[in-house]
Write a protein that holds these residues in place. Structure first.
Motif, PDB file in Angstrom:
ATOM      1  N   LYS A 282       0.848  -1.192   0.000  1.00 25.17           N
ATOM      2  CA  LYS A 282       0.000   0.000   0.000  1.00 25.17           C
ATOM      3  C   LYS A 282       0.887   1.247   0.000  1.00 25.17           C
ATOM      4  N   VAL A 283       0.632   2.118  -0.969  1.00 17.96           N
ATOM      5  CA  VAL A 283       1.376   3.364  -1.122  1.00 17.96           C
ATOM      6  C   VAL A 283       0.448   4.523  -0.778  1.00 17.96           C
ATOM      7  N   ALA A 284       0.843   5.333   0.194  1.00 15.57           N
ATOM      8  CA  ALA A 284       0.107   6.555   0.522  1.00 15.57           C
ATOM      9  C   ALA A 284       0.581   7.649  -0.427  1.00 15.57           C
ATOM     10  N   VAL A 285      -0.347   8.223  -1.175  1.00 14.27           N
ATOM     11  CA  VAL A 285      -0.021   9.218  -2.198  1.00 14.27           C
ATOM     12  C   VAL A 285      -0.384  10.611  -1.691  1.00 14.27           C
ATOM     13  N   PHE A 286       0.572  11.521  -1.826  1.00  8.84           N
ATOM     14  CA  PHE A 286       0.367  12.916  -1.433  1.00  8.84           C
ATOM     15  C   PHE A 286       0.546  13.794  -2.653  1.00  8.84           C
ATOM     16  N   VAL A 287      -0.526  14.447  -3.053  1.00  7.04           N
ATOM     17  CA  VAL A 287      -0.478  15.386  -4.167  1.00  7.04           C
ATOM     18  C   VAL A 287      -0.419  16.781  -3.566  1.00  7.04           C
ATOM     19  N   GLY A 288       0.613  17.536  -3.912  1.00  4.54           N
ATOM     20  CA  GLY A 288       0.838  18.842  -3.307  1.00  4.54           C
ATOM     21  C   GLY A 288      -0.033  19.957  -3.840  1.00  4.54           C
TER      22      GLY A 288
ATOM     23  N   GLN B 199      -3.083  14.292 -11.954  1.00  7.81           N
ATOM     24  CA  GLN B 199      -3.106  13.492 -13.182  1.00  7.81           C
ATOM     25  C   GLN B 199      -1.846  12.639 -13.292  1.00  7.81           C
ATOM     26  N   LEU B 200      -0.695  13.206 -12.938  1.00  6.58           N
ATOM     27  CA  LEU B 200       0.551  12.456 -12.970  1.00  6.58           C
ATOM     28  C   LEU B 200       0.513  11.313 -11.951  1.00  6.58           C
ATOM     29  N   ALA B 201      -0.035  11.555 -10.776  1.00  4.93           N
ATOM     30  CA  ALA B 201      -0.152  10.505  -9.754  1.00  4.93           C
ATOM     31  C   ALA B 201      -0.999   9.347 -10.276  1.00  4.93           C
ATOM     32  N   LEU B 202      -2.081   9.663 -10.971  1.00  8.76           N
ATOM     33  CA  LEU B 202      -2.919   8.608 -11.561  1.00  8.76           C
ATOM     34  C   LEU B 202      -2.147   7.833 -12.634  1.00  8.76           C
ATOM     35  N   ALA B 203      -1.374   8.556 -13.428  1.00 10.38           N
ATOM     36  CA  ALA B 203      -0.587   7.905 -14.479  1.00 10.38           C
ATOM     37  C   ALA B 203       0.443   6.955 -13.873  1.00 10.38           C
TER      38      ALA B 203
ATOM     39  N   VAL C 160      -1.158   7.059   6.913  1.00 10.94           N
ATOM     40  CA  VAL C 160       0.279   6.921   6.658  1.00 10.94           C
ATOM     41  C   VAL C 160       0.816   5.695   7.397  1.00 10.94           C
ATOM     42  N   SER C 161       0.387   5.491   8.620  1.00 10.96           N
ATOM     43  CA  SER C 161       0.844   4.333   9.399  1.00 10.96           C
ATOM     44  C   SER C 161       0.468   3.017   8.726  1.00 10.96           C
ATOM     45  N   ALA C 162      -0.677   2.987   8.056  1.00  7.03           N
ATOM     46  CA  ALA C 162      -1.148   1.761   7.404  1.00  7.03           C
ATOM     47  C   ALA C 162      -0.437   1.485   6.076  1.00  7.03           C
ATOM     48  N   ALA C 163       0.269   2.462   5.558  1.00  2.00           N
ATOM     49  CA  ALA C 163       0.958   2.310   4.265  1.00  2.00           C
ATOM     50  C   ALA C 163       2.366   1.755   4.476  1.00  2.00           C
ATOM     51  N   GLN C 164       2.838   1.041   3.461  1.00  2.00           N
ATOM     52  CA  GLN C 164       4.213   0.548   3.488  1.00  2.00           C
ATOM     53  C   GLN C 164       5.170   1.489   2.751  1.00  2.00           C
ATOM     54  N   ALA C 165       4.630   2.381   1.912  1.00  2.00           N
ATOM     55  CA  ALA C 165       5.463   3.269   1.116  1.00  2.00           C
ATOM     56  C   ALA C 165       4.738   4.590   0.889  1.00  2.00           C
ATOM     57  N   LEU C 166       5.497   5.566   0.387  1.00  2.00           N
ATOM     58  CA  LEU C 166       4.978   6.916   0.178  1.00  2.00           C
ATOM     59  C   LEU C 166       5.275   7.375  -1.247  1.00  2.00           C
ATOM     60  N   LEU C 167       4.379   8.190  -1.778  1.00  2.00           N
ATOM     61  CA  LEU C 167       4.598   8.818  -3.079  1.00  2.00           C
ATOM     62  C   LEU C 167       4.183  10.272  -2.961  1.00  2.00           C
ATOM     63  N   PHE C 168       5.126  11.169  -3.257  1.00  2.00           N
ATOM     64  CA  PHE C 168       4.870  12.606  -3.228  1.00  2.00           C
ATOM     65  C   PHE C 168       4.913  13.123  -4.658  1.00  2.00           C
ATOM     66  N   VAL C 169       3.805  13.702  -5.117  1.00  2.00           N
ATOM     67  CA  VAL C 169       3.699  14.256  -6.463  1.00  2.00           C
ATOM     68  C   VAL C 169       3.310  15.712  -6.279  1.00  2.00           C
ATOM     69  N   THR C 170       4.255  16.594  -6.562  1.00  2.00           N
ATOM     70  CA  THR C 170       4.032  17.973  -6.150  1.00  2.00           C
ATOM     71  C   THR C 170       4.406  19.004  -7.202  1.00  2.00           C
TER      72      THR C 170
ATOM     73  N   GLY D 239      -1.320  17.556 -24.443  1.00  2.00           N
ATOM     74  CA  GLY D 239      -1.524  16.141 -24.716  1.00  2.00           C
ATOM     75  C   GLY D 239      -0.627  15.189 -23.937  1.00  2.00           C
ATOM     76  N   LEU D 240       0.217  15.712 -23.042  1.00  2.00           N
ATOM     77  CA  LEU D 240       1.117  14.842 -22.284  1.00  2.00           C
ATOM     78  C   LEU D 240       0.350  13.932 -21.333  1.00  2.00           C
ATOM     79  N   LEU D 241      -0.611  14.497 -20.598  1.00  2.00           N
ATOM     80  CA  LEU D 241      -1.423  13.749 -19.634  1.00  2.00           C
ATOM     81  C   LEU D 241      -2.886  14.083 -19.827  1.00  2.00           C
ATOM     82  N   ASP D 242      -3.752  13.134 -19.444  1.00  3.32           N
ATOM     83  CA  ASP D 242      -5.169  13.466 -19.401  1.00  3.32           C
ATOM     84  C   ASP D 242      -5.716  13.188 -18.002  1.00  3.32           C
ATOM     85  N   ALA D 243      -6.916  13.615 -17.747  1.00  2.00           N
ATOM     86  CA  ALA D 243      -7.524  13.523 -16.417  1.00  2.00           C
ATOM     87  C   ALA D 243      -7.782  12.093 -15.974  1.00  2.00           C
ATOM     88  N   HIS D 244      -7.609  11.128 -16.857  1.00  2.00           N
ATOM     89  CA  HIS D 244      -7.856   9.722 -16.524  1.00  2.00           C
ATOM     90  C   HIS D 244      -6.568   8.956 -16.273  1.00  2.00           C
ATOM     91  N   GLY D 245      -5.454   9.679 -16.169  1.00  2.00           N
ATOM     92  CA  GLY D 245      -4.197   9.021 -15.886  1.00  2.00           C
ATOM     93  C   GLY D 245      -3.548   8.364 -17.076  1.00  2.00           C
TER      94      GLY D 245
END
Length: 183
Positions: free
Chosen positions: A5-11, A21-25, A66-76, A151-157
């Motif tokens: 489980k990765v806890a994702v933080f979008v800044g 969008q990048l986090a979804l991708a 955060v405690s329940a996650a094994q890893a972290l992802l920061f997309v900011t 066209g690099l990213l779309d809202a659906h990842g």
């Protein structure tokens, strides 16, 4: 191996955030044994040390997730050559009270996208300094400083550029190996 489980933080709080969008991708490129859960940070009060003994429900929720996650992802994004205040506020809440940080030892990845030509390089540098202090092992290479183009990213990842998709797949593969090495 069980699910990681990765806890994702979008800044960014923006509804149409490029970083969301990048986090979804990124999640779409990850191995099947990775689960990405976005952690809400827009409802956190401003950090105040006076509240350490009686943390708000939103702060307790953040720390539990955060405690329940094994890893972290920061997309900011990068705001004024640094990390957005809302992300730093979340990090501060998770690190307090002193000695009760939820961050330590959890492997992390840091990346971002911006309209600027240097992407989010300086925000990532600042964030890496904070994470190092909090004992968060962070993937060093490859680094991802994306400049958004039409066209690099779309809202659906989905990633609209093959070269960028391949580059991000390489990053995700390295991140997944890094996380597995640390969990």
């Amino acid at each position: 191996m069980s699910q990681i489980k990765v806890a994702v933080f979008v800044g960014s709080l923006r509804k149409d955030s490029l970083n969301r969008q990048l986090a979804l991708a990124i999640a779409g490129l990850a191995p099947a044994d990775f689960t990405f859960e976005h952690v809400r940070i827009d409802d956190l009060p401003l950090y105040n040390q006076d509240d350490d003994g009686n943390q708000a429900p939103a702060v307790k929720r953040l720390k539990t997730e955060v405690s329940a996650a094994q890893a972290l992802l920061f997309v900011t994004p990068e705001y004024n050559r640094s990390v957005p205040g809302v992300l730093k506020n979340a990090i501060d809440h998770g690190s307090r009270p002193y000695g009760q940080s939820v961050w330590g030892g959890k492997p992390a990845g840091v990346l971002g996208i911006s309209i600027g030509t240097i992407g989010t390089a300086l925000a990532q540098q600042h964030l890496r300094n904070v994470l190092a202090y909090l004992d968060v092992p962070t993937l060093g290479q490859p680094e991802v400083f994306l400049q958004n183009k039409e066209g690099l990213l779309d809202a659906h990842g989905r990633i609209g550029n093959d070269g960028t998709r391949q580059f991000l797949q390489t990053w995700v593969d390295k991140y997944a190996a890094f996380v597995k090495k640390h969990v």
